[in-house]
Write a protein that holds these residues in place. Structure first.
Motif, short mmCIF file in Angstrom:
data_model
loop_
_atom_site.label_atom_id
_atom_site.label_comp_id
_atom_site.label_asym_id
_atom_site.label_seq_id
_atom_site.Cartn_x
_atom_site.Cartn_y
_atom_site.Cartn_z
N ILE A 324 0.86 -1.20 0.00
CA ILE A 324 0.00 0.00 0.00
C ILE A 324 0.89 1.25 0.00
O ILE A 324 0.66 2.20 -0.74
CB ILE A 324 -0.96 0.01 1.22
N ASN A 325 1.94 1.19 0.82
CA ASN A 325 2.85 2.35 0.88
C ASN A 325 3.56 2.60 -0.45
O ASN A 325 3.77 3.74 -0.83
CB ASN A 325 3.86 2.18 2.01
N GLN A 326 3.89 1.53 -1.15
CA GLN A 326 4.53 1.73 -2.47
C GLN A 326 3.57 2.46 -3.40
O GLN A 326 3.97 3.35 -4.15
CB GLN A 326 4.89 0.39 -3.09
N ALA A 327 2.30 2.06 -3.33
CA ALA A 327 1.30 2.70 -4.20
C ALA A 327 1.10 4.16 -3.77
O ALA A 327 1.05 5.06 -4.62
CB ALA A 327 -0.01 1.95 -4.14
N LEU A 328 1.02 4.39 -2.47
CA LEU A 328 0.84 5.77 -2.00
C LEU A 328 2.02 6.63 -2.44
O LEU A 328 1.85 7.76 -2.87
CB LEU A 328 0.70 5.79 -0.47
N PHE A 329 3.21 6.06 -2.35
CA PHE A 329 4.41 6.79 -2.76
C PHE A 329 4.34 7.14 -4.24
O PHE A 329 4.64 8.25 -4.66
CB PHE A 329 5.65 5.93 -2.45
N ALA A 330 3.89 6.15 -5.03
CA ALA A 330 3.82 6.37 -6.48
C ALA A 330 2.83 7.48 -6.83
O ALA A 330 2.97 8.15 -7.84
CB ALA A 330 3.42 5.08 -7.18
N PHE A 331 1.81 7.65 -5.98
CA PHE A 331 0.81 8.69 -6.24
C PHE A 331 1.07 9.95 -5.39
O PHE A 331 0.17 10.76 -5.19
CB PHE A 331 -0.59 8.15 -5.97
N ASP A 332 2.30 10.05 -4.85
CA ASP A 332 2.70 11.24 -4.07
C ASP A 332 1.84 11.50 -2.84
O ASP A 332 1.55 12.65 -2.51
CB ASP A 332 2.67 12.50 -4.95
N GLN A 333 1.42 10.45 -2.18
CA GLN A 333 0.60 10.61 -0.98
C GLN A 333 1.41 10.25 0.26
O GLN A 333 2.42 9.56 0.16
CB GLN A 333 -0.63 9.68 -1.06
N SER A 334 0.92 10.71 1.45
CA SER A 334 1.67 10.34 2.65
C SER A 334 1.52 8.84 2.91
O SER A 334 0.53 8.22 2.52
CB SER A 334 1.25 11.16 3.86
N LEU A 335 2.53 8.28 3.59
CA LEU A 335 2.57 6.84 3.77
C LEU A 335 1.93 6.42 5.09
O LEU A 335 1.78 7.24 6.00
CB LEU A 335 4.02 6.35 3.73
N LEU A 336 1.59 5.15 5.20
CA LEU A 336 0.98 4.63 6.42
C LEU A 336 2.05 4.23 7.43
O LEU A 336 3.10 3.74 7.07
CB LEU A 336 0.15 3.39 6.10
N GLY A 337 1.69 4.39 8.69
CA GLY A 337 2.61 4.01 9.76
C GLY A 337 3.00 5.23 10.55
O GLY A 337 2.50 6.33 10.29
N ALA A 338 3.84 5.05 11.54
CA ALA A 338 4.31 6.18 12.33
C ALA A 338 5.53 5.76 13.12
O ALA A 338 5.76 4.59 13.32
CB ALA A 338 3.24 6.65 13.28
#
Ligand code: AR6
Length: 338
Positions: A324-338
Motif C-alpha cells: 500500500i505504501n509503495q502505491a501511496l508513494f507512487a501517487f505522491d501521498q503520505s505513507l501509512l505508519g508512524a
C-alpha cells in the motif's frame, strides 16, 4: 515508521549506516557507488582496498569518513539478465546480509538504495518488491528504522498493472463536488456517488438531522454516553483477533514506543495514517475501518486520492501495508505508519 520509502540522495542521509550498491572489486564505480566514494573521500577507497573484494549477494562494512553516517555497508547486487539466473535470490541475499551486518554493528537506522536497479538493470518495480519484502521480513524480528531511498522519482514505478488499476479506481470514484455526509453514511454500494451531492440529496435540507428527537439531557449525562475511544477499539480488535501487540504494530509499520503510548492513553489522538495503518494490520473491513477512523475524528471520502487508494486496497482484500505504501508513494501521498 520502521520502513520508510523516501526520495533523497543517499549520501545526505543522517542514519547509522547507508548501503552502497557496489561491484565485486569494491574499488568504486558509477551510479550510487560513484556518489558515495566522491562524497566520502579517498580514505574510503584505501579501506576498501584492504577488504579483498566481495561476492555477489554478500556485504562488507567500512567507516563512512566524510559522510554524515557512521558506516557504509557495501553489497554487490546481481546483474539482471532475464530473471532466470538466480537474480532474485542474490538480490534478496544482498538485503539480508546487509541488514545482518547493520544489526551486528548496533545500527538503529539504515538507508538502502534500490540495489541492482541502475547500471545492473534489475527492473525497478521488481527490485522494489524484493527490497520491501526482505526488509519487512527482517523487521518482523528486529527493531530498526530502515529507509529505501529512491533517487529519481521519474524512474520509480510500481507495477504497471497495479498503477493502472488504482488510477482507474480513482478516476471512476473521484468526487470533486461537495457531497452530503448524511447521505454518504446511508449509501448502499449500488448507489452512484452522484446522488450524494447536496442538490440531489433529499434529507439534506438539514431537516432530517435537526428533527432528531429532543431529550432532556444535562451536558454531564450527554458526555457520560461517550463511545468507545480509538485506542479502546484498537485493543479490543487485537484481543478479538487473538494476536500479540507486537504482531499488530509491526504489521502496521508502527514504532513500538508509539504503540506503548496508545496502549497507555485511552484518549490518545492518532493521525489519520496511523489509524489506517492499524486498520490494515487488523485486516478490518471497509465499514470497520470507517468506524475506527470516526473514533479518531476522521473519515474516508471519495474527495481525495489518499482515501481512494486505501479503499482500493481494502476492497481488494490486500492488507500488505508495504505494498500500500509503495502505491501511496507512487501517487505522491503520505505513507501509512508512524
Ligand atoms: N542516492 C540514492 N540512490 C541513488 C543515487 C544516490 N545518490 N545515485 C543513484 N541512485 P546503481 P546497481 C540509484 O547503478 O544497479 C556501479 O558502477 C539509482 O537510481 O548505482 O546496483 C557499481 O560499481 C538506482 O535506482 O547500482 C556497480 O558496478 C540505484 O541507485 C554497478 O554500478 C542503483 O543504481 C552497480 O549497479
Amino acid at each position: 515508521m520502521p520502513l520508510q520509502i523516501i526520495r533523497h540522495d543517499i549520501t545526505k542521509m543522517r542514519v547509522d549506516a547507508i548501503v552502497n550498491a557496489a561491484n565485486s572489486s569494491l574499488l568504486g564505480g558509477g551510479g550510487v557507488d560513484g556518489c558515495i566514494h566522491r562524497e566520502a573521500g579517498t580514505e574510503l577507497l584505501e579501506e576498501c582496498k584492504t577488504l579483498g573484494g566481495c561476492d555477489v549477494g554478500d556485504a562488507k562494512i567500512t567507516k563512512a569518513y566524510k559522510l554524515p553516517c557512521k558506516y557504509i555497508i557495501h553489497t554487490v547486487g546481481p546483474r539482471y539478465n532475464d530473471g532466470k539466473h538466480n537474480e532474485e535470490a542474490l538480490l534478496r541475499s544482498c538485503y539480508e546480509r546487509s541488514l545482518k551486518l547493520a544489526d551486528e554493528y548496533g545500527c538503529a537506522s539504515v538507508a538502502f538504495p534500490l540495489i541492482s536497479s541502475g547500471i545492473y538493470g534489475y527492473p525497478k518495480a521488481e527490485a522494489l518488491r524484493v527490497a520491501v519484502d526482505e526488509i519487512s521480513s527482517f523487521l518482523v524480528k528486529n527493531e530498526m528504522l530502515v529507509y529505501i531511498v529512491i533517487f529519481d522519482k521519474k524512474a520509480y514505478k510500481i507495477s504497471e498493472k497495479l498503477f493502472a488499476d488504482i488510477k482507474e479506481f480513482i478516476d471512476d470514484n473521484y468526487v470533486d463536488t461537495q457531497y452530503c455526509l448524511y447521505a454518504e453514511s446511508r449509501r448502499t454500494p449500488e448507489m452512484p456517488f452522484d446522488e450524494l451531492k447536496h442538490k440531489k440529496c433529499e434529507p439534506c435540507a438539514g431537516s432530517a438531522l435537526r428533527k432528531e428527537s429532543k431529550e432532556n439531557l444535562t451536558l454531564n449525562d450527554f458526555i457520560g454516553q461517550i463511545d468507545e475511544s480509538f485506542s479502546e477499539m484498537l485493543l479490543r480488535k487485537i484481543d478479538e483477533r487473538g494476536i500479540k501487540d507486537s504482531e499488530c504494530y509491526k504489521k502496521a509499520n508502527i514504532d513500538r514506543k508509539l504503540f506503548s503510548k496508545i496502549r497507555s492513553d485511552i484518549h490518545y489522538k492518532p493521525s489519520k495514517p496511523t489509524v489506517i495503518a492499524f486498520a490494515v494490520a487488523l485486516e478490518l473491513s471497509l465499514d470497520e475501518t470507517k468506524e475506527m477512523l470516526m473514533k479518531a475524528g476522521f473519515a474516508l471520502s471519495h474527495s481525495n486520492k489518499f482515501d481512494l487508494i486505501i479503499e482500493f486496497f481494502i476492497k481488494n482484500g490486500n492488507y500488505n501495508i508495504f505494498e500500500i505504501n509503495q502505491a501511496l508513494f507512487a501517487f505522491d501521498q503520505s505513507l501509512l505508519g508512524a
